[in-house]
Each structure stands twice: as C-alpha cells, then as structure tokens.
Design a protein around this motif. Structure first.
Motif, PDB file in Angstrom:
ATOM      1  N   GLU A  37     -14.929  24.955  46.346  1.00  0.00           N
ATOM      2  CA  GLU A  37     -14.929  26.353  46.777  1.00  0.00           C
ATOM      3  C   GLU A  37     -13.614  27.000  46.345  1.00  0.00           C
ATOM      4  OE1 GLU A  37     -14.778  27.084  51.014  1.00  0.00           O
ATOM      5  OE2 GLU A  37     -15.475  29.146  50.787  1.00  0.00           O
ATOM      6  N   SER A  40     -11.118  30.090  49.293  1.00  0.00           N
ATOM      7  CA  SER A  40     -11.814  29.797  50.561  1.00  0.00           C
ATOM      8  C   SER A  40     -11.414  30.735  51.692  1.00  0.00           C
ATOM      9  CB  SER A  40     -11.528  28.355  50.988  1.00  0.00           C
ATOM     10  OG  SER A  40     -12.032  27.455  50.032  1.00  0.00           O
ATOM     11  N   ALA A  46     -15.976  27.254  54.888  1.00  0.00           N
ATOM     12  CA  ALA A  46     -15.904  25.809  54.596  1.00  0.00           C
ATOM     13  C   ALA A  46     -16.367  24.987  55.800  1.00  0.00           C
ATOM     14  CB  ALA A  46     -14.478  25.428  54.204  1.00  0.00           C
ATOM     15  N   TRP A  58     -17.331  18.792  50.327  1.00  0.00           N
ATOM     16  CA  TRP A  58     -16.880  20.189  50.227  1.00  0.00           C
ATOM     17  C   TRP A  58     -15.368  20.193  50.039  1.00  0.00           C
ATOM     18  CZ3 TRP A  58     -20.251  24.244  50.072  1.00  0.00           C
ATOM     19  CH2 TRP A  58     -19.664  25.525  50.028  1.00  0.00           C
ATOM     20  N   PRO A  60     -12.369  22.766  49.713  1.00  0.00           N
ATOM     21  CA  PRO A  60     -11.886  24.157  49.739  1.00  0.00           C
ATOM     22  C   PRO A  60     -10.609  24.302  48.903  1.00  0.00           C
ATOM     23  CG  PRO A  60     -11.739  23.117  51.928  1.00  0.00           C
ATOM     24  CD  PRO A  60     -12.006  22.031  50.929  1.00  0.00           C
TER      25      PRO A  60
END
Ligand SMILES: C[S@@+](CC[C@H](N)C(=O)[O-])C[C@H]1O[C@@H](n2cnc3c(N)ncnc32)[C@H](O)[C@@H]1O
Length: 218
Positions: A37, A40, A46, A58, A60
């Motif tokens: 991401e 963020s 997130a 994931w 960020p």
C-alpha cells in the motif's frame, strides 16, 4: 508507569470509503502474495483491509514520518498476523526504497521472496501530489509487479468526454489553489502513461461520492 502517547491520526473519509473499496479489492486482487500500500495515510485502511484480505500480507508505506507513527499506533491497537509495520516510501523516487533494500523490521528479504508483491494500491494519492509522483507510481508498479500483477488506484478522476461534477470541479480547483502541481488526473492521460509502462487498464468502477476504482494490470 508512563504510557506511550497515542500517535493515531484520524481521517473520517476512510470509514466512509473502506467498505466499497474492500468490495472491489476482494474481486480484483490476486489471491496471495504481498499487497504493497502506497501512501497509507493514517493507517486506518491498513488495519481494516489486512485481516479482511488474509492470507495475503499487507505492507503499508508512507513518506510522512508523523503518518508512519500513526500507522504503527493503529497497528498496535489492531494487530493482525498479516499486517506488517510500515516502510518509508516516496512514490516519486526511482528506485523505490523497497528496491534499495528497505524492509519493515518484522520482515526479511526471504519473507518477501516467499510472498512476493502481487499488487500495489494507492488510495487518494495521485491528485494530492505532483504528476511526477503518479509517473513514479506507474514506473514503480511496472518494475515491481509480476506479469498479471495489479495496480489499484482510488480517487476522483477526470473522465474523457464526461463533465466534472460540480463537487469534483470545486475539489480540483481547491487542490490547485493549495498547490498548482496538484489536481484531479485525466483518466485518458493516465491510461496512456500506464501503457507506456506496460500496464493495461483492466477495469474502471464507479464508487460513492463521485470517485472511481481504477484497476491496471501488468
Ligand atoms: C489524502 S492522503 C490519503 C491517505 C490514505 N491513502 C487515505 O486514503 O486515507 C494523501 C497521502 O499521500 C501521501 N503522499 C503524498 N505524496 C507522496 C509521495 N510522493 N509518496 C508517498 N506518499 C505520498 C501523504 O503523506 C498522504 O498520506
């Protein structure tokens, strides 16, 4: 005992847009790998998306140190096994920090090799940054994504042959007033720049409040 100050920042829009965005992400993201991401922000997306999109990892990222602290603070309150600590990443850089070896403290290069980046997402970034950042984002996605990987963008855009809604026109003007290099991006120009980086426009979906989900595929 003195408790650590709460560094969480709060962006109300994230609570309005997170469910419509999640619905699209569930449809378009590859089923595994690491989702990087970009920008963020507070970290609210997130902590909401990571558990909902497991088993994907994931990752960020932010370029603003205050927001990195906010992401860490939100993650501290809402830990998820698949949510990594944020990395410092300026989307306009070439190469990106992650290509130069910057990894979150809880992740090794071997972890990323096991779960390579399969998608990159940037929500509400490219209109609140100079065009060079959008170009850096496309170039970075082109370098990092595997064939079939996804770049997902969310925000307001200028669509070819479609007049801007009054609210998006006012937003565009207010962005340009704050910084003449900012402003809503023309989807046709974005598509051409993406194609020059080997990214094809796969899907454009209307979202609440005159926003779009734009899905590009490597
Ligand atoms: C409107 S906020 C969106 C944050 C978050 N994605 C959200 O939707 O709540 C724009 C974000 O872009 C980040 N940003 C601006 N320029 C950037 C750049 N060159 N590289 C990475 N992030 C950037 C800012 O720090 C800020 O967090």
């Amino acid at each position: 005992m003195v408790s650590a100050p709460d560094r969480r920042q709060y962006a109300p829009a994230t609570e309005r847009n997170r469910d419509p965005i999640l619905k699209v992400l569930q449809q378009v993201l590859p089923p595994q790998g690491t989702i990087l991401e970009i920008a963020s922000g507070t970290g609210q997306h997130a902590i909401y998306f990571a558990p909902a999109l497991a088993p994907r990892l994931w990752l960020p990222s932010e370029f603003d140190p205050e927001l990195q602290a906010s992401i860490l603070a939100w993650r501290h309150r809402h830990p998820a096994a698949n949510l990594m600590a944020p990395i410092v990443l300026d989307a306009g850089d070439r190469p990106w920090s992650i290509e130069a070896g910057t990894l979150p403290p809880d992740c090794t290069a071997a972890d990323l090799q096991r779960e390579p980046i399969s998608a990159i997402i940037a929500i509400n970034l490219i209109h609140i940054a100079p065009w060079s950042v959008a170009l850096g984002l496309l170039a970075g996605a082109s370098r990092l994504l595997p064939s079939g990987g996804i770049l997902y963008l969310y925000g307001p855009f200028i669509e070819p042959d479609k007049p801007l809604t009054p609210s998006n026109l006012a937003f565009h003007q207010s962005l340009q007033f704050r910084n003449p290099a900012w402003g809503l991006r023309d989807l046709g120009i974005l598509q051409a720049a993406a194609e020059a980086e080997g990214l094809q426009l796969q899907q454009v979906s209307s979202m609440p409040a005159n926003n779009l989900s734009v899905v590009l595929r490597k």
